[in-house]
Design an enzyme around this catalytic site. Structure first.
Site, PDB file in Angstrom:
ATOM      1  N   TYR A   1       0.864  -1.174   0.000  1.00  0.00           N
ATOM      2  CA  TYR A   1       0.000   0.000   0.000  1.00  0.00           C
ATOM      3  C   TYR A   1       0.906   1.232   0.000  1.00  0.00           C
ATOM      4  CZ  TYR A   1      -4.105  -2.836   1.326  1.00  0.00           C
ATOM      5  OH  TYR A   1      -5.123  -3.746   1.358  1.00  0.00           O
TER       6      TYR A   1
ATOM      7  N   PRO B   1     -15.491  -2.963   1.451  1.00  0.00           N
ATOM      8  CA  PRO B   1     -16.833  -3.030   2.049  1.00  0.00           C
ATOM      9  C   PRO B   1     -17.762  -1.940   1.553  1.00  0.00           C
ATOM     10  CG  PRO B   1     -15.269  -2.117   3.623  1.00  0.00           C
ATOM     11  CD  PRO B   1     -14.460  -2.618   2.449  1.00  0.00           C
ATOM     12  N   LEU B   2     -17.184  -0.864   0.991  1.00  0.00           N
ATOM     13  CA  LEU B   2     -17.982   0.221   0.413  1.00  0.00           C
ATOM     14  C   LEU B   2     -17.798   0.302  -1.104  1.00  0.00           C
ATOM     15  CD1 LEU B   2     -17.433   2.952   3.160  1.00  0.00           C
ATOM     16  CD2 LEU B   2     -19.396   1.429   2.850  1.00  0.00           C
ATOM     17  N   GLY B   3     -17.346  -0.781  -1.692  1.00  0.00           N
ATOM     18  CA  GLY B   3     -17.209  -0.830  -3.144  1.00  0.00           C
ATOM     19  C   GLY B   3     -15.832  -0.512  -3.667  1.00  0.00           C
TER      20      GLY B   3
END
Length: 291
Positions: free
Chosen positions: A66, A219-221
């Site tokens: 990341y 979880p939110l796309g």
């Protein structure tokens, strides 16, 4: 709605680490869109992380890959939160990055030690709380063996470098293969209100039977898909909530082993997400969302 993540309840990770069910994902800290988008200022990520802990977050999900143009999630976590008192910091190993910093191929078993040790150095810890073997790319799970690579991580666990092991982007057969090698504390797969593949529903059921955490990524796309499930806006309006809060509350209601890790580089979005811990959906709400 309660702004404290503990309003969502807790989960005993690996049988010995109690964490709140609503955590935080660090993927969006280096850049606005994961491995693309605008690079964020490190001070913004540090502010988000510190505010997350103020709101009760005690589970932060990260990875050594990341990173974007020198801004790395692990570095931000260390600068903001070391020595991590009461925090569980999870990481993922397996992918190797290309010249542009994007995950491009998978490390062989003998290459995993180097990745684990690099994460330990970046986070400045003598032992990592939770290490996932991240399998494959963004394609659907399945189709390759994981046992040999998972065994390499299990050796590091036996040496005391890792406390708990997990697997990410796997199907039920791959989870079973990993569990033949060593205990699996967590599974991290793509799962949300509008992405519920039959294979992941099967996997979630196995996690429930076995007391394994199911940690849904995106979880939110993740910016790749809108969470406009039928009825979501109506449910949100009834509760004075947002669509994203409904999506997170739906995950928390879906299973007691579900540990969502919404990520953001914005303090305002963080506060919106964390408020979802106090949102209680009714049976009628859940039925409307499933319609």
């Amino acid at each position: 709605m309660n702004m404290q993540t503990n309003a969502a309840g807790s989960f005993l990770l690996g049988g010995d680490l109690e964490i709140d069910r609503l955590g935080f994902g660090a993927m969006r800290l280096p850049a606005s869109f994961g491995f693309a988008g605008d690079v964020r200022k490190p001070e913004e990520g540090i502010a988000v992380l510190r505010r997350a802990v103020e709101l009760g977050v005690d589970h932060i999900d990260s990875a050594g890959f990341y990173a974007r143009e020198g801004v790395r999630a692990h570095d931000l976590i260390r600068r903001a939160l070391h020595p991590y008192d009461g925090l569980v910091v999870a990481t993922k190993v397996g992918p190797l990055t290309d010249e542009e910093g994007r995950p491009a191929r998978q490390a062989p078993p003998e290459g995993l030690r180097k990745l684990v040790e690099a994460d330990m150095e970046a986070l400045e810890v003598a032992r990592l709380d939770l290490v996932y073997l991240r399998v494959g790319g963004m394609s659907e799970p399945g189709g390759e063996a994981v046992g040999e690579r998972f065994a390499a991580l299990a050796e590091l666990r036996e040496e005391g470098l890792i406390r708990h092991l997990g697997v990410s982007n796997v199907d039920a057969a791959q989870l079973a293969e990993a569990r033949e090698v060593a205990p699996v504390a967590a599974v991290q797969n793509h799962f949300n209100l509008v992405n519920t593949r039959p294979g992941d529903i099967e996997l979630l059921a196995e996690c429930e039977r076995s007391g394994i955490a199911f940690v849904p990524f995106f979880p939110l796309g993740g910016g790749f898909q809108p969470l406009a499930a039928a009825g979501s806006d109506r449910v949100a309006a009834r509760h004075g909530a947002t669509r994203n809060q409904v999506a997170l509350a739906w995950l928390l209601a879906r299973s007691p082993v579900m540990l969502p890790i919404p990520g953001t580089g914005s303090v305002a979005h963080l506060e919106e997400n964390m408020a979802a811990a106090g949102l209680r959906l009714t049976g009628a709400d859940l039925a409307e969302l499933a319609a």
